[in-house]
Design an enzyme around this catalytic site. Sequence first.
Site, PDB file in Angstrom:
ATOM      1  CD  GLU A   4       0.208  -1.015   3.160  1.00 27.04           C
ATOM      2  OE1 GLU A   4       0.630  -0.989   4.307  1.00 27.04           O
ATOM      3  OE2 GLU A   4       0.223  -2.051   2.462  1.00 27.04           O
ATOM      4  CG  ASP A  13      24.568  18.947 -33.735  1.00 24.30           C
ATOM      5  OD1 ASP A  13      25.393  18.416 -34.510  1.00 24.30           O
ATOM      6  OD2 ASP A  13      24.167  20.114 -33.856  1.00 24.30           O
TER       7      ASP A  13
END
Length: 843
Positions: free
Chosen positions: A285, A327
């Site tokens: 829980e 890049d």
Amino acid sequence: MTDGTPFWSLDPPAAAASLLADLQGLSEREAAQRLKRFGPNSVENVVRLGPLRLFLRQLASPLVIILLFGAGISILLQDLVDAGIILAIVLISTLLGFYQEYRASAAVEELKRHLALTSKVWRGGKLVTAPASSIVPGDIIELSAGNLIPADGLLLSANDFMVSEASLTGESFPVEKQPGRVAAEAPLSGRSNAVFLGASVRSGTARVLVAATGPRTAFGAIAARLQARAPETEFQRGIRQFGYLLVRVMIVIVLFVLTVNLLLDRPVVESLLFAVALAVGLSPELLPAIVSVTLSAGARTMARQGVIVRRLEAIENLGSMDVLCTDKTGTLTAGIVTLDAALDAKGAKSEAVFRDAFTNAALETGIDNALDAAIVAAGEASGLKIDARKIDEIPYDFIRKRLTIVVADADPAQHRIITKGAFAQVLDVCTTLRQEGAETALDAAKRAGLEHFYAEKGAEGFRVLALATRKLTAQANYDHGDEAGMCFEGFLLFFDPPKADARQTLTELARLGIRTKIISGDNRHVTAHLAAAVGLQPKAILTGPEIAVMKDEALWHLAPRTDLFVEVDPQQKERIVRALQRNGHAVGYLGDGINDAPALHAADVGISVREAVDVARESADIILLERDLGVLKRGVEDGRRAFANTLKYISITTSANFGNMISMAIATPLLPFLPLAAKQILLNNLLSDLPSLTISTDNVDAEHLLKAQHWRIGDVQRFMIVFGLISSVFDLVTFGALVWVLHAGEPLFQTVWFAISLLTELAVVLVLRTRGPAWRSRPGRLLLWTTVAAAAFALLVPFLGPLATLFGFVPVSGAEIAFILLVVGAYIAATEAAKRWVFRPKP
């Protein structure tokens, strides 16, 4: 507007008057007053929950509601002790969940503040940079390529101003905006004199009068789109499927136990509470709190390493990444671009080319970029001054790949165009070539010579731009059509050396199972030179023109085998990412420019840098504070660590709980009493969960960091069943020993079984947290000591007088303690042996 007239139907003076504003901008004092009146410039309806609401949300759990219902029944039946125990355990669990989620929420808010958008705004007669959230109606803002538009407003001036409004209109192509007046009834797509929150600037510059902010914008009016559920991530999908699995198992066990107890004529309330306690015992829980705290702890750790997480779920995606597209500038290179030389068409140094390049770079007002900065720095170092008067500018865009500045010539009847940009795109608009100070026709032989020189310098590692000029009769405005019939003047050579550690970093990424690919708009020669320098395969290359004529199926086949994608446009970047995903790869994309936004959206994890343009940063999931792949590598490791620790909690806790619950479900009809009372089950579950709250700090085995992490619900299910059933076998044997050997009655049975159940749950965390021998893997300090503390409590609670009585425990003898420790030791040995079999290398 104050009178309700649409601002796009007014001219600037009327619009300013309606807003009680000045076209020179607001004062700081007036802006502050308007901010109080109109509120922050934000359309987010997601309000951070305050402490009280966050606490109450913990009570909204179905399991908590069931427990509260059970406590209410106990109160009605005047069983106040059991009711008090249930309420106390609910309160403690709720407080623990609240504390962890509150800390996690605060951490995320702090990270968001690092990435707040800013805008250039005129305040008190000065152009300042201010948070976008502080913009108010009546402000004057400046926009340029790469900016996200922060509010709705009317154009006061614009220069080749192209805006992408896809988020508002669905139109994928940028639209041009110009000052003017538009009919009040014009649709949003037809309001060519206005800009709107949610759009982004593709090219050019503009000055805008802000007319509406926050929820009063067009985007705010359709803010329901913002509230649409985001696409489910792999991690979220795994959590959901895991929840379904638990619910199915829980329903079967609860119905079985409840039915058996009722058939045995046991008290209805006691049977109901026992069944509910079993359901609670099976479910982890604290899972929402554990997930929140583990991911937020991972985000905080990553922030300290220079990696800011914009969306917590991205941590899992970062950990699962196996291909990185990037890049080269600033990531594989030093990012310190310098102008190496300005050369004429023959390759000789040229002062004229240098001066024209300086004029072009110093006068441009569009996209800030490293190449222009390098030209300006070199010019200023050489003592150059701007001696030309700027007439107009044709901004750079990613289709033309050229930037043009128009200046006044010595002859007032003429203007001079200076264009610089990508070599091929500049050469395309040239018809002549300057040689020996004179223009000559640019024939095929001369063109081939220029192309050869360009390729030669690229192969040497230089980035090469071209420069061209043209004189023409003075005119009021200039556009793309004027970039024609130009004279090729020469070359600009830039150098950005590879980072000293780039090769090592790529090797380390490969060791983590991540293959790096360069995607660049730069030319093939300079990219191949860099690739060879950093250890990538320079011959595994695809160019933009090749991709343009390639079918998707061919790209799917070639993309995984290619290291370099060069001379590509923005749409091709996205195609490459999707082709890699089509082959089953989890793709990360690192980009910082306007043209990177589509690929950042498409990637499994979009990565950008703090200095990126707005649209790139907002498209990314992860922001690097330094443009460094080494930082990203550490972020990947932290992401995998956080994900591994989350899966530890889920797998281990569920298997232990599953085993104990199966055991009790089987034993219930066979025993004359319940194996554990409901309050004892709840206490057991609470104490076993306490160490798990520290699992985010646990150490992770190196093997989990060396490969991509994925959520596999089948693995979790198999883990739960195998280790849960091992636990059940030991439980049932223990039950038999307690009944037939120790002849234990209900209180002693429940006391001994409580201790064994809790100790085995605690021990299994330390055993199963690693796939190798437990004694060779050091657990985190907090996890270890909270486990030891909970284990000590399990052995001491029968001797704690009133507390023991409250929970129905009785003191145990030395022989019984020895029995407890013997069972736990045997269980640890069996689990360790089973672990070696389950995790054995696959043939």
